[in-house]
Design an enzyme around this catalytic site. Structure first.
Site, PDB file in Angstrom:
ATOM      1  N   TYR A  47       0.859  -1.140  -0.192  1.00  0.00           N
ATOM      2  CA  TYR A  47      -0.063  -0.040   0.013  1.00  0.00           C
ATOM      3  C   TYR A  47       0.760   1.435  -0.068  1.00  0.00           C
ATOM      4  O   TYR A  47       0.430   2.223   0.297  1.00  0.00           O
ATOM      5  CB  TYR A  47      -0.930   0.083   1.342  1.00  0.00           C
ATOM      6  CG  TYR A  47      -2.078  -1.012   1.194  1.00  0.00           C
ATOM      7  CD1 TYR A  47      -2.112  -2.018   0.089  1.00  0.00           C
ATOM      8  CD2 TYR A  47      -3.024  -1.069   2.176  1.00  0.00           C
ATOM      9  CE1 TYR A  47      -3.203  -2.812   0.103  1.00  0.00           C
ATOM     10  CE2 TYR A  47      -4.169  -1.985   1.959  1.00  0.00           C
ATOM     11  CZ  TYR A  47      -3.971  -2.869   1.169  1.00  0.00           C
ATOM     12  OH  TYR A  47      -5.033  -3.798   1.112  1.00  0.00           O
ATOM     13  N   LYS A  69       4.118 -14.229   3.639  1.00  0.00           N
ATOM     14  CA  LYS A  69       4.175 -14.903   2.570  1.00  0.00           C
ATOM     15  C   LYS A  69       5.468 -15.250   1.872  1.00  0.00           C
ATOM     16  O   LYS A  69       5.875 -14.845   0.828  1.00  0.00           O
ATOM     17  CB  LYS A  69       3.157 -14.351   1.338  1.00  0.00           C
ATOM     18  CG  LYS A  69       3.080 -15.053  -0.002  1.00  0.00           C
ATOM     19  CD  LYS A  69       2.127 -16.419   0.453  1.00  0.00           C
ATOM     20  CE  LYS A  69       2.075 -17.471  -0.896  1.00  0.00           C
ATOM     21  NZ  LYS A  69       1.092 -18.519  -0.814  1.00  0.00           N
ATOM     22  N   ASP A  87      -2.179 -17.624   3.202  1.00  0.00           N
ATOM     23  CA  ASP A  87      -3.158 -18.521   2.695  1.00  0.00           C
ATOM     24  C   ASP A  87      -3.716 -19.538   3.738  1.00  0.00           C
ATOM     25  O   ASP A  87      -4.833 -19.740   4.065  1.00  0.00           O
ATOM     26  CB  ASP A  87      -2.973 -18.908   1.450  1.00  0.00           C
ATOM     27  CG  ASP A  87      -1.497 -19.329   1.086  1.00  0.00           C
ATOM     28  OD1 ASP A  87      -0.602 -19.268   2.043  1.00  0.00           O
ATOM     29  OD2 ASP A  87      -1.377 -20.061   0.056  1.00  0.00           O
ATOM     30  N   ASP A 136      -4.958  -5.687   6.403  1.00  0.00           N
ATOM     31  CA  ASP A 136      -6.294  -5.214   5.984  1.00  0.00           C
ATOM     32  C   ASP A 136      -7.477  -6.512   5.607  1.00  0.00           C
ATOM     33  O   ASP A 136      -8.514  -6.234   6.111  1.00  0.00           O
ATOM     34  CB  ASP A 136      -5.927  -4.514   4.684  1.00  0.00           C
ATOM     35  CG  ASP A 136      -7.210  -3.925   4.088  1.00  0.00           C
ATOM     36  OD1 ASP A 136      -8.109  -3.540   4.799  1.00  0.00           O
ATOM     37  OD2 ASP A 136      -7.194  -3.163   3.047  1.00  0.00           O
TER      38      ASP A 136
HETATM   39 MG    MG Z   1     -10.038  -2.375   5.013  1.00  0.00          MG
END
Ligand code: MG
Ligand code: NAI
Length: 342
Positions: free
Chosen positions: A122, A171, A204, A228
């Site tokens: 982000y 990850k 995952d 998030d």
């Molecule tokens: Mg959110």
């Protein structure tokens, strides 16, 4: 009386923020609100998405209560939420999800996601590779410093939890450099905290494990995008997005909001669940040394949800936002103040 910057936000923002303010004030909070605008509301008034006067207010007050802000999908302006977190270096996003409504998938979930809030995917470094828009690329930034401070924050946070257990989510099998670096820093810090049980999970698998058996976990620390997504997942385990508050914390400043967005599908209908914003406002009270008002607000909302007579439609009830808020304010009368107990 402390001054707190207030941004009511877009969509359901004003409905849930008004409810939250009513509850904490009825619970005894004394705050001078400095109301400012941002995002769509600011643009509609001919201002920038983040007007300088809004930034100045928050810089001065150091504390902000914020409703959700709409971010256009695809094109349009960049996320004002992400911009605020980056501008003020609010590096740790603390997102608790606790079961308050019996009869859901699980009755006793108590999880906290701590999301790195300033970098990762982000970071906003994105572009098309040519004028034909034939391909686009986005760059993930992970630094040792930002990883260390948020993971360190998480270890300190865990010390105050009932279970001394921290799970780092990554990850690193695929993203060996970026996610790998975050994991490496986490493992280093774990060596300094032998009293805290530390493990790591690949994102995952973590998503699946959380749905299957959330009791395996307590506090989770992870990078921006994974945090998030996982925080919405955790909200889903405790009744939905109407239930999960968030604190964006920096060295000296903090901004309190809900995990959820502006919910355009229900905006203006007066059916939004204000619980997330009430719980966020309760966290704000604690932050400004008005913990009793925060504790009483939390206790009142918990009582109303447990009793189950008055709930908003997302929890299977038929109460409006205001009716639910009225009930929480009434419940406060049954929750003694520290003075009354003395
Ligand atoms: Mg959110
Ligand atoms: P959303 O969180 O606004 O809504 C997702 C679903 O949850 C919708 O069905 C909505 O009705 C429901 N919901 C959310 N809050 C609720 C509440 N308090 N009570 C009852 N139901 C509730 O996510 P969506 O639709 O993906 O995003 C809408 C807008 O919000 C977008 O512009 C997005 O960028 C923005 N957003 C802003 C955030 C922030 O200000 N921190 C966080 C997430 C999204």
């Amino acid at each position: 009386m402390p001054t707190v910057t207030l941004i009511k936000g877009d969509g359901i923002g004003p409905e849930v923020v008004d409810a939250a303010i009513r509850v904490i004030e009825a619970a005894g909070a004394t705050i001078e609100w400095d109301e400012q605008v941002a995002g769509v509301t600011a643009v509609e008034r001919g201002l920038e998405t983040l007007p300088p006067v809004t930034l100045d207010s928050f810089r001065d007050s150091r504390v902000c209560l914020k409703g959700p802000l709409t971010t256009p999908i695809g094109s349009g302006f960049r996320s004002v939420n992400v911009a605020l977190r980056k501008e003020f270096d609010l590096y740790a996003n603390v997102r608790p999800s606790k079961s308050l409504v019996p009869g859901g998938r699980y009755d006793d979930v108590d999880l906290v996601v701590i999301r790195e809030n300033t970098e990762g995917l982000y970071a906003g470094i994105e572009h098309y590779i040519d004028t034909k828009r034939s391909a686009a690329e986005s760059i993930t930034i992970v630094t040792q410093d930002a990883s260390r401070r948020v993971i360190k924050f998480a270890f300190d946070y865990v010390a105050g939890r009932p279970k001394q257990h921290l799970t780092l989510v990554h990850k690193a099998n695929i993203l060996k450099y970026t996610s790998g670096l975050f994991l490496e820093v986490g493992k280093e810090l774990a060596d300094d905290h032998p009293e805290i049980e530390f493990n790591d999970r690949i994102i995952d698998n973590m998503a699946m494990q959380l749905v299957l058996d959330p009791h395996q976990f307590d506090t989770i620390v992870t990078t921006n995008m994974f945090g998030d997504i996982l925080s919405d997942l955790c909200a889903g385990l405790v009744g939905g997005l109407g239930m999960a508050p968030a604190a964006n914390v920096g060295e000296e400043m903090a901004m309190f909001e809900a995990v959820h967005g502006s919910a355009p599908d229900i905006a203006g209908k007066q059916i939004a669940n204000p619980t997330a914003l009430i719980l966020a406002a309760a966290m704000l009270c604690e932050h400004i040394d008005q913990a009793e008002a925060g504790d009483r607000s939390r206790a009142a909302v918990e009582r109303v949800l447990l009793e189950g007579q008055v709930r908003t439609p997302d929890l299977g009830g038929s109460a409006t936002t205001v009716e639910f808020c009225d009930e929480v304010v009434r419940a406060l009368e049954r929750i003694p103040t520290a003075e009354a107990v003395r």
